[in-house]
Design a protein around this motif. Sequence first.
Motif, PDB file in Angstrom:
ATOM      1  N   GLY A  83       0.852  -1.241  -0.163  1.00 11.82           N
ATOM      2  CA  GLY A  83       0.153   0.049  -0.054  1.00 11.82           C
ATOM      3  C   GLY A  83       0.944   1.255   0.064  1.00 11.82           C
ATOM      4  N   ALA A  85       0.578   3.887   2.135  1.00 16.09           N
ATOM      5  CA  ALA A  85       0.866   4.203   3.297  1.00 16.09           C
ATOM      6  C   ALA A  85       2.107   3.829   3.888  1.00 16.09           C
ATOM      7  CB  ALA A  85      -0.272   3.809   4.414  1.00 16.09           C
ATOM      8  N   GLN A 127       0.908   1.664  -4.884  1.00 11.03           N
ATOM      9  CA  GLN A 127      -0.202   1.192  -4.503  1.00 11.03           C
ATOM     10  C   GLN A 127      -1.208   0.597  -5.683  1.00 11.03           C
ATOM     11  OE1 GLN A 127      -1.995   1.957  -1.617  1.00 11.03           O
ATOM     12  NE2 GLN A 127      -4.119   1.324  -2.017  1.00 11.03           N
ATOM     13  N   PRO A 133      -3.114  -0.401   2.527  1.00 13.21           N
ATOM     14  CA  PRO A 133      -3.398   1.004   3.403  1.00 13.21           C
ATOM     15  C   PRO A 133      -2.982   1.934   2.543  1.00 13.21           C
ATOM     16  CG  PRO A 133      -2.572  -0.574   4.720  1.00 13.21           C
ATOM     17  CD  PRO A 133      -2.250  -1.363   3.399  1.00 13.21           C
ATOM     18  N   THR A 134      -4.074   2.963   2.465  1.00 14.63           N
ATOM     19  CA  THR A 134      -3.666   4.304   1.544  1.00 14.63           C
ATOM     20  C   THR A 134      -3.434   5.355   2.781  1.00 14.63           C
ATOM     21  OG1 THR A 134      -6.037   4.822   1.691  1.00 14.63           O
ATOM     22  CG2 THR A 134      -5.383   3.831  -0.186  1.00 14.63           C
ATOM     23  N   PRO A 136      -3.282   8.404   4.879  1.00 12.42           N
ATOM     24  CA  PRO A 136      -4.556   9.039   5.449  1.00 12.42           C
ATOM     25  C   PRO A 136      -4.862  10.400   4.994  1.00 12.42           C
ATOM     26  CG  PRO A 136      -2.731   8.903   7.169  1.00 12.42           C
ATOM     27  CD  PRO A 136      -2.375   8.209   5.830  1.00 12.42           C
ATOM     28  N   TYR A 190      -0.005   7.670  12.198  1.00 15.43           N
ATOM     29  CA  TYR A 190      -1.036   6.754  11.524  1.00 15.43           C
ATOM     30  C   TYR A 190      -0.702   5.836  10.834  1.00 15.43           C
ATOM     31  CZ  TYR A 190      -5.919   6.009   9.842  1.00 15.43           C
ATOM     32  OH  TYR A 190      -7.051   5.455   9.558  1.00 15.43           O
ATOM     33  N   GLU A 191       0.192   5.898   9.697  1.00 16.42           N
ATOM     34  CA  GLU A 191       0.891   5.170   8.786  1.00 16.42           C
ATOM     35  C   GLU A 191       1.391   3.899   9.327  1.00 16.42           C
ATOM     36  OE1 GLU A 191       1.377   8.295   4.943  1.00 16.42           O
ATOM     37  OE2 GLU A 191       3.198   7.867   6.300  1.00 16.42           O
ATOM     38  N   ALA A 194      -1.039   1.678  10.804  1.00 12.42           N
ATOM     39  CA  ALA A 194      -1.725   0.862   9.732  1.00 12.42           C
ATOM     40  C   ALA A 194      -0.884   0.068   8.998  1.00 12.42           C
ATOM     41  CB  ALA A 194      -2.237   1.949   8.781  1.00 12.42           C
ATOM     42  N   THR A 195       0.265   0.271   9.008  1.00 12.11           N
ATOM     43  CA  THR A 195       1.028  -0.838   8.174  1.00 12.11           C
ATOM     44  C   THR A 195       2.233  -1.716   9.032  1.00 12.11           C
ATOM     45  OG1 THR A 195       3.126   0.938   7.940  1.00 12.11           O
ATOM     46  CG2 THR A 195       1.071   0.766   6.355  1.00 12.11           C
ATOM     47  N   ASN A 204      -4.872  -2.642  12.345  1.00 14.37           N
ATOM     48  CA  ASN A 204      -5.764  -2.409  11.329  1.00 14.37           C
ATOM     49  C   ASN A 204      -6.927  -1.820  12.016  1.00 14.37           C
ATOM     50  OD1 ASN A 204      -7.500  -4.418  12.068  1.00 14.37           O
ATOM     51  ND2 ASN A 204      -6.133  -6.047  11.054  1.00 14.37           N
ATOM     52  N   ASP A 205      -7.885  -1.248  11.063  1.00 21.49           N
ATOM     53  CA  ASP A 205      -8.932  -0.635  11.477  1.00 21.49           C
ATOM     54  C   ASP A 205      -9.842  -1.329  12.577  1.00 21.49           C
ATOM     55  OD1 ASP A 205      -8.073   1.518  10.381  1.00 21.49           O
ATOM     56  OD2 ASP A 205      -9.264   1.412   8.541  1.00 21.49           O
TER      57      ASP A 205
END
Length: 269
Positions: A83, A85, A127, A133-134, A136, A190-191, A194-195, A204-205
């Motif tokens: 991704g 991110a 991506q 993950p993108t 944010p 944040y990244e 997420a990664t 993860n979310d």
Amino acid sequence: MNSITARRRHPLARVAVVALALGLLGGGYALAAPNGSTADAAIASGKADDVAQGKSLFVAHCASCHGMNAEGTKKAPTLIGVGAAAVDFQVSSGRMPAADAGPQAPRKPRPEWATDEAVNQLSAYVQSLGGGPTVPSAEQVDPAKGDPAKGGELFRANCIQCHNFTGSGGALTYGKYAPPLNPATPTQIYEAMATGPQAMPVFNDSTITPEQKRDMIAYITHVRSQVDPGGSGLGRIGPVTEGLVAWVVGLSLLILASIWITAKKRRAA
């Protein structure tokens, strides 16, 4: 009835049934999947021109380790599916391209070519290879919209084992370490969640929601501005350092005081 039964027992009947089932499954997936190719769906973080330019940047600066098609080599893992991110975090923090093959890539200044625009283009290309993950949005990482109190509870429950309660970092095993969070931007924090870069697990979310991530960002940025009541933070790495300083300094003062008192008595005698 006999003809139908005979057809069902035909050697090719099972093949026909399997082919029909696969066709239905493929058609159902095509209808349920997002419209467009993987690249079209993944270019949410950039335009088609960004992807093309990002590929050129990848070939020039990343392919020697990750492979011409990001398939991975003995030097570095595949980037398919990591991704945008992950790329934005690694390159914007200077960890990639890596200077050497150590146990962990340290944070360092970006190379000259890694401008914000170049990082966005490189992220868009990776991506497009397989999603992931993108990067944010600004709203997702805005500390002003988070709750530092809730974020502190989440941070203490999930992060202080490695990063310390103020995000000062700490040592791990096999030469790895949890880096200090003070230099990290809200987007990079944040990244990272997420990664899961380096030895960090992925949050993860479904584990920590985007709103909770924003609350944690609010806490991390808030503690940076806190004043140390004792006058010196001593690295803000916890009671071990405080106890060591108290022991060494306090014991040294007691020894010096004892020497001074006994020397004074000897002079008086």
